[in-house]
Design a protein around this motif. Sequence first.
Motif, short mmCIF file in Angstrom:
data_model
loop_
_atom_site.label_atom_id
_atom_site.label_comp_id
_atom_site.label_asym_id
_atom_site.label_seq_id
_atom_site.Cartn_x
_atom_site.Cartn_y
_atom_site.Cartn_z
N VAL A 7 1.66 -24.86 0.47
CA VAL A 7 2.36 -23.58 0.53
C VAL A 7 1.60 -22.60 1.42
N GLU A 8 2.35 -21.86 2.22
CA GLU A 8 1.81 -20.74 2.98
C GLU A 8 2.40 -19.48 2.37
N GLU A 9 1.53 -18.51 2.06
CA GLU A 9 2.00 -17.25 1.48
C GLU A 9 1.56 -16.08 2.35
N GLU A 10 2.37 -15.04 2.35
CA GLU A 10 2.06 -13.81 3.07
C GLU A 10 1.83 -12.71 2.04
N PHE A 11 0.77 -11.93 2.24
CA PHE A 11 0.44 -10.82 1.35
C PHE A 11 0.23 -9.57 2.19
N HIS A 12 0.54 -8.44 1.60
CA HIS A 12 0.31 -7.15 2.24
C HIS A 12 -0.79 -6.42 1.49
N LEU A 13 -1.67 -5.77 2.24
CA LEU A 13 -2.73 -4.96 1.66
C LEU A 13 -2.25 -3.52 1.61
N VAL A 14 -2.28 -2.93 0.43
CA VAL A 14 -1.81 -1.56 0.27
C VAL A 14 -2.85 -0.72 -0.46
N HIS A 15 -2.80 0.59 -0.21
CA HIS A 15 -3.67 1.52 -0.91
C HIS A 15 -3.23 1.56 -2.37
N VAL A 16 -4.18 1.54 -3.27
CA VAL A 16 -3.87 1.47 -4.71
C VAL A 16 -3.06 2.68 -5.17
N GLU A 17 -3.40 3.86 -4.71
CA GLU A 17 -2.73 5.07 -5.19
C GLU A 17 -1.42 5.37 -4.48
N THR A 18 -1.39 5.23 -3.16
CA THR A 18 -0.21 5.64 -2.40
C THR A 18 0.79 4.51 -2.18
N GLY A 19 0.33 3.28 -2.22
CA GLY A 19 1.21 2.16 -1.91
C GLY A 19 1.42 1.96 -0.41
N LEU A 20 0.74 2.76 0.40
CA LEU A 20 0.89 2.63 1.85
C LEU A 20 0.13 1.41 2.36
N PRO A 21 0.69 0.70 3.34
CA PRO A 21 -0.03 -0.43 3.94
C PRO A 21 -1.35 0.03 4.54
N ALA A 84 5.10 -9.96 -0.64
CA ALA A 84 6.43 -9.50 -0.26
C ALA A 84 6.77 -10.01 1.13
N GLY A 85 8.04 -10.29 1.34
CA GLY A 85 8.48 -10.79 2.63
C GLY A 85 8.52 -9.71 3.70
N THR A 86 8.63 -8.44 3.28
CA THR A 86 8.61 -7.32 4.21
C THR A 86 7.57 -6.31 3.75
N VAL A 87 7.24 -5.40 4.61
CA VAL A 87 6.24 -4.39 4.27
C VAL A 87 6.76 -3.57 3.08
N PRO A 88 5.95 -3.46 2.03
CA PRO A 88 6.41 -2.70 0.86
C PRO A 88 6.55 -1.22 1.17
N LEU A 89 7.52 -0.58 0.52
CA LEU A 89 7.71 0.86 0.68
C LEU A 89 6.76 1.58 -0.27
N PRO A 90 6.12 2.62 0.21
CA PRO A 90 5.21 3.37 -0.67
C PRO A 90 5.96 4.19 -1.68
N ARG A 91 5.26 4.56 -2.75
CA ARG A 91 5.83 5.50 -3.70
C ARG A 91 5.88 6.86 -3.01
N PRO A 92 6.99 7.58 -3.13
CA PRO A 92 7.04 8.89 -2.48
C PRO A 92 6.06 9.85 -3.15
N PRO A 93 5.34 10.61 -2.34
CA PRO A 93 4.40 11.56 -2.94
C PRO A 93 5.15 12.68 -3.66
N ALA A 94 4.49 13.30 -4.60
CA ALA A 94 5.11 14.35 -5.41
C ALA A 94 5.58 15.52 -4.55
N VAL A 95 4.89 15.79 -3.44
CA VAL A 95 5.29 16.93 -2.62
C VAL A 95 6.61 16.70 -1.91
N CYS A 96 7.09 15.49 -1.85
CA CYS A 96 8.36 15.20 -1.20
C CYS A 96 9.55 15.32 -2.15
#
Length: 118
Positions: A7-21, A84-96
């Motif tokens: 098996v070949e797997e793809e993983f994305h590295l994201v910031h723990v708090e923001t969810g941003l790549p 995830a097969g695509t880049v994960p979407l971050p959680r929207p920040p509270a200011v948005c």
Amino acid sequence: MSVRIGVEEEFHLVHVETGLPEPRADSVLEGLPGDIFTTELQQAAVESNSGVHTSLDDLYADLTGARRRLDAAAAAHGLAVVAAGTVPLPRPPAVCRPPPVPATAAWSTSTARSPTSS
């Protein structure tokens, strides 16, 4: 006839708090075996390649072990790993988020006047 599977797997590295790549694959992969883990085109992505196995139990053990190693390496850099097969979407920040509308602030188009009306 025996079946061989890997098996070949793809993983994305994201910031723990923001969810941003986070484009830090090189630093996360420094302590991991190069025959199992490698970078992708995007520096926020990591590829994992299992060995070739003849049983699903062996494949499962290989995959879970690799995932644990990658998770620990990412956590040491303050990152999380997302499969995830695509880049994960971050959680929207509270200011948005729009501010709540008070219940007493009812507005009706019937009471609105245009600048030209008198």
